[in-house]
Each structure stands twice: as C-alpha cells, then as structure tokens.
Design an enzyme around this catalytic site. Sequence first.
Site, PDB file in Angstrom:
ATOM      1  N   GLN A 122      -2.745   2.466   9.842  1.00 41.22           N
ATOM      2  CA  GLN A 122      -1.429   2.604   9.223  1.00 41.22           C
ATOM      3  C   GLN A 122      -0.525   3.523  10.038  1.00 41.22           C
ATOM      4  OE1 GLN A 122      -4.312   2.927   7.603  1.00 41.22           O
ATOM      5  NE2 GLN A 122      -4.271   1.944   5.600  1.00 41.22           N
ATOM      6  N   ARG A 163      -7.282  -0.989  -7.402  1.00 43.14           N
ATOM      7  CA  ARG A 163      -7.728   0.125  -6.562  1.00 43.14           C
ATOM      8  C   ARG A 163      -7.966   1.341  -7.455  1.00 43.14           C
ATOM      9  NH1 ARG A 163      -4.841   1.072  -1.069  1.00 43.14           N
ATOM     10  NH2 ARG A 163      -6.939   1.856  -0.614  1.00 43.14           N
ATOM     11  N   ASP A 217      -2.845  10.605  -2.787  1.00 43.24           N
ATOM     12  CA  ASP A 217      -3.120   9.499  -3.707  1.00 43.24           C
ATOM     13  C   ASP A 217      -3.431  10.000  -5.111  1.00 43.24           C
ATOM     14  OD1 ASP A 217      -3.751   8.387  -0.853  1.00 43.24           O
ATOM     15  OD2 ASP A 217      -3.335   6.670  -2.153  1.00 43.24           O
ATOM     16  N   ARG A 245       0.833  -1.197   0.000  1.00 44.10           N
ATOM     17  CA  ARG A 245       0.000   0.000   0.000  1.00 44.10           C
ATOM     18  C   ARG A 245       0.870   1.250   0.000  1.00 44.10           C
ATOM     19  NH1 ARG A 245       1.745   1.766   3.967  1.00 44.10           N
ATOM     20  NH2 ARG A 245       0.732   3.734   3.547  1.00 44.10           N
ATOM     21  N   GLY A 246       0.212   2.409  -0.142  1.00 45.77           N
ATOM     22  CA  GLY A 246       0.939   3.672  -0.278  1.00 45.77           C
ATOM     23  C   GLY A 246       1.025   3.959  -1.770  1.00 45.77           C
ATOM     24  N   ALA A 247       0.531   5.125  -2.177  1.00 43.67           N
ATOM     25  CA  ALA A 247       0.394   5.409  -3.607  1.00 43.67           C
ATOM     26  C   ALA A 247       1.677   5.136  -4.406  1.00 43.67           C
ATOM     27  CB  ALA A 247      -0.105   6.839  -3.802  1.00 43.67           C
ATOM     28  N   ASN A 253      -6.545  11.911  -0.486  1.00 44.95           N
ATOM     29  CA  ASN A 253      -5.583  11.210   0.376  1.00 44.95           C
ATOM     30  C   ASN A 253      -6.390  10.443   1.414  1.00 44.95           C
ATOM     31  OD1 ASN A 253      -2.836  10.627   1.210  1.00 44.95           O
ATOM     32  ND2 ASN A 253      -3.210  11.927   2.981  1.00 44.95           N
ATOM     33  N   LYS A 254      -5.713   9.643   2.183  1.00 42.69           N
ATOM     34  CA  LYS A 254      -6.339   8.794   3.208  1.00 42.69           C
ATOM     35  C   LYS A 254      -7.451   9.518   3.969  1.00 42.69           C
ATOM     36  CE  LYS A 254      -5.676   5.345   4.097  1.00 42.69           C
ATOM     37  NZ  LYS A 254      -6.569   4.349   3.430  1.00 42.69           N
TER      38      LYS A 254
END
Lengths: 338, 338
Positions: B188, B81, B229, B38-40, B239-240
């Site tokens: 996270q 995603r 993201d 994970r993580g763009a 973003n998150k």
Amino acid sequence: MDGTVRFLDQTRLPNEEMYVETSDCTVIAEAIIALQLRGAPLIGIAAAYGLVLGVQRYKHAPVEKFLQEFEESKLLLMKTRPTAKNLFWALERMEKSIRLTSIKDSSMLFDIVQREAASIHAEDRAMCDAVGKFGAELIPQNAIILTHCNTGALATGGIGTAFGVIHTAAQQGKNIFVYADETRPLLQGSRLTMWELKNNTIPSALITDNTAAWTIKQKKVNVIIVGADRIAANGDTANKIGTYNLAILANEHGIPFYIAAPSSTIDLSLSSGDEIPIEERSADEVLFISGKRIAPDGVSAFSPAFDITPQQLITAIITEKGIHYPPYTVSLTKASGI
Amino acid sequence: MDGTVRFLDQTRLPNEEMYVETSDCTVIAEAIIALQLRGAPLIGIAAAYGLVLGVQRYKHAPVEKFLQEFEESKLLLMKTRPTAKNLFWALERMEKSIRLTSIKDSSMLFDIVQREAASIHAEDRAMCDAVGKFGAELIPQNAIILTHCNTGALATGGIGTAFGVIHTAAQQGKNIFVYADETRPLLQGSRLTMWELKNNTIPSALITDNTAAWTIKQKKVNVIIVGADRIAANGDTANKIGTYNLAILANEHGIPFYIAAPSSTIDLSLSSGDEIPIEERSADEVLFISGKRIAPDGVSAFSPAFDITPQQLITAIITEKGIHYPPYTVSLTKASGI
C-alpha cells in the site's frame, strides 16, 4: 582447453535452477554485480576463481604479461561490489600468494594461483563447519530463531554462516523453528533461505520484513542470528539492509543478537562502522518486483544494500575461531591474529 | 432504478485506475475482503453505503422485511474484516439511526439510512481536515517524515488521517520530505501512498520496510506518523503490520511517534490492545507478489495483517477532537465523549 567455473544463477531461484558455466573472468565479475553470485563468503570464493579464469590464458605468456593480466582481472573484480570485506580479502590473498614467491614462470605462478583459489574454497567449507559448531552452542533446545537474508550453502562454500549455525543445531537434534525475513528488495530470504530450509527439512515460516517485531513478540523468538559483510575493529557490522532494524528489535525484546561470519570478514583497518562503504543500488530494485513496476512512474526510492549495526547491539560474534564477546576491539583483534 | 456506488479498485493501482460501479451490497462486502476498498475510515464509509445498497430494494416492502434485510446486510458487512473499529462503528451508527426512531415505514426508514451514510461520509471529510490541522502543528519546518501503509484520500473520505497531516503541513508551506515504507505484503505504501505523494507533488522517496531503521538514522527522520485501525481505551493501537516495529525504532532514535485517526477508531470497550482481534490473512499474500510465486512450493508463511503498538511507545494520538497525550485512559475517554 581452458578450465571453467560452473555456478548456480541465484537470481533465478526458487523458480528455476539454472547453472552458468564460464571460462571468462568478466562473466564472474558481472555475475557478482548482478547478484547471480552473492553472499560475502561466496563472493570471496567467486572472486578467487574469477582471478584464475582471468589469467589462465596467459600461463604460457611472458611473466610480465601474466602479472599484468593478473592485476587487471583483480581490479575488475575489486570494482564489483564495495561492502563485503571477503571480496578484497580473497583478492589480496591471491595476490600475496604470487608476490611472496621468487618464481618468475607464468605456468608455475598459474599453478600457485589455482591452488590458492582451491584453498580459499576448501577453507571456507571448514570455516562453515567451525562457525556452525561454535554457534550451535548458543542455540537452546526448542529455540525459535529469526534470521535475515541468506547465509547458507548458497552464500558460502559450505553449510553457511548464520545458516550453518541453524543447520548444525538441527543436525544435533535440537528442536528448532526458524522464521525467515523475506529480505526485500531482492527477497533472498524467501527465494533462497526458505529454499535451503525446505531442502534441509527444518521447520520454518516466511515473514515479511515488517512482521519481525510482531513475530518476536507473539511467537516468542529467542534468538536472532545473521551473517555479515564487513566487521570493523570495534565490532560494528555491515550486513544486508534490515539488520540494524533487527538488532534494535532484539535489544527491545531482551533477546540475544548474534553475527556469524568468517574471520576474513573482520576489517581491523577500520576502527568503526562509520568507515565501512555502503553500496547503494539502483532504485529500480525497490520500484520493481520480478520485472513488474510496483510504484507510480517517476517516483524516487532510497536503496542502500546494507546497513551498519553498532557493536553495542551485538551480543556476540561467531567466527571459525570461536565466540567473540565485547569488548570487540580486544576479541576481534585476537580472532584476526591467530 | 437502484442507486449505485462507484469506487476505485485499489488493488489495481498504480498501474490501472479502474472504477467499479455496483448496486449490490455483496459486491461492497467482497471488495472490502479483497482490499479493493481499504483503510479503516473508508471501510466504515463503504460499509455504510453497502448497507444502503442492501436495503434499497426493500424500501417499498413491509417494514419487517426491510428490517430483516437491514440485519442481514449488516451481518454480511460485519464479517468482512475483524480489526478496524470503524467498520463496526459505522454499522452500529447506521443501526441506531433507525432504531432510535418510531417510524414504521420502509420508505422513510430508507431515507434515514441513506442520509446517515451520507453524513458518515461528509463527517469523515471534515474529520480529515481537523486531524490534518491539529496534526500539522506537530510537524516542524524542514521535517523529514516517515510513514507506513496508506492513510490518504484513498483510505478515507477526505484528505486522509496521517496523510492528511502530511498534506496539511505541505499546504501550509512547510518544507517537508516524506519517506514511505512500501508496506509488504500488499504494498500500500509503494502503490498508494507514493501515488498520493506524487499527485500532491510532495517531495518523497520510497523505501523497503526493512530500510526504515537505517533511513531514520542516516536521513535524520524526525517524525513518524501513521494511521490506526483500532485504539483501545489505554491507547494501545492496532494498525498495519510493521507499525509496532516503527514505534520501537522511533523510541530507539528519540523521535516522536504519532497516531492519526478519527475518534471513531477508539474502542473504549477494550481496556488494552490484548483484546483487539488481529486478522490473519492468507499466506499466499506473502508467498506471491503480483501473482508470481517468490518462495519455494510448499513452504509456510505467517501473515498477520496488523500488529499492536503498546501505548507507552506512542507520543500522541491525533483525532478530529485534538491532540491526545498520555495518560490515554483519560484523554481518549474525553475524546470519545465529546
């Protein structure tokens, strides 16, 4: 045989409905510390009954002994949690009930103490109904409501404060939808409020706390309503951590932000929120969830149980006396005085 | 024998450091869906390598077969995603690498594909260093920093984006303290960022997401920095979930709010954040923590994985090209073009 108090251990919800029955004041004090008993109004009621348990064994003892035990139990209960005003209010009221009489008989004093606890309990039930009724006036038809923590039957002696408003609006046939913040670290929103929403068949959805801003915007939330643990004379309000965050979000999105609480939560002795003591709880409440470590060993956490919402972010404060608007120094003094 | 990709299953952190080794593109796609990867920026790198795995068995097949398998693997990875731009950016770049050549030999095309994935990886490492260096200029001595989610070595091919800025500031000898939002639902912040902060011995503390507002006020946070993201042409940033909340808090408290991301996160094809697709994940991610149910059976949850922060709440956007200020339509177009 001693009288007993029976209470639901809220830390076990929603997975388990476990009741604790005790005749021991210490068990009540420990239950308050451990949040088995929680919610500002309920803490007040529990403390009152705890005091009854604390002195019941001395109802045939000499009056000096009775009064000494009363003081000790009171001190024990006072030390459980620092923020909620209702705890101190209830204990002071219990004390006044015996100080204001010239009776010097333990058994008669015990009767007074017992009746006073029952009154606090009964009045709390009536308080919830009144808060619910006043507050429901502020809930429009088709309202999308956001709330935080738990303020319902579990947190009070009646239908609740903020939850009482939601409950009353639903009972009045208003078409409402409630978003409940899960309310980390101890998840009173997901564990308790969702349980009460489900039991009352009120349409609702759970969100993580950090989803609040996006939910307000995307789901067009039009009211935020929460409870309170202590309200200073100027209206600054201590409530569950995350409340200040929500008040800022309400302000940013141009929607009203309401506090619902009994007038016993108002503390006129404090001129502003700066003077309200904020309980900091164990870092482990953040570092563990359901007994499982969620962060690496050896890291720190900052874990305040409450925050202070400045009065300028609060649209109105609802008590059993009515709806109080700014300037709160005037309206709250009036509400406390009647 | 096939080449393999080895990655850390991030869902097991911090309790377990488990690596997965695979030669199967499907395993990579599933790992992205399950947030093991994970993580763009890392999603982009993983997709590039996933594509290499997807075609490696066809490096001796007829070129039509090779290209067909390339397309199928690409489609599989694209569907993992929807929000992070880097995923699509990396896959498009991989495709361009073979479309822009006249080579019609599978083995040679495979070499190109493999080299392109390695380039994307290596460039990401350099990107992090540059973002870190530019961003660190914005971090004052004695800064109290708040960050959200995870944007470090785990989320990228290098030292990270927002975390890269923190890391670089610390390396430069600046005295900093970092508060990390735990970042529900998947934690996270507590699981990954606290792990990276600990490993880099950067002074820090974990907070629940709803403690952010109070922490900013009480602990005098003076910088908020997060990743991204997808960034629309006007600067609106996905973003998150929880990022929009923080941007409002920064604005309310008069402190800067920075986004740090590679320029590959910028999507000039979208004029504003309204056009960014937001992934909604399973309600179970909110209703369960570590496999344990935290809300009553049968209740609903709203679980968006991201939110959109409007550009007017963003002080600056840091990429490997520099620090970009409003108007973003101008500065981001320039950043994407170089």
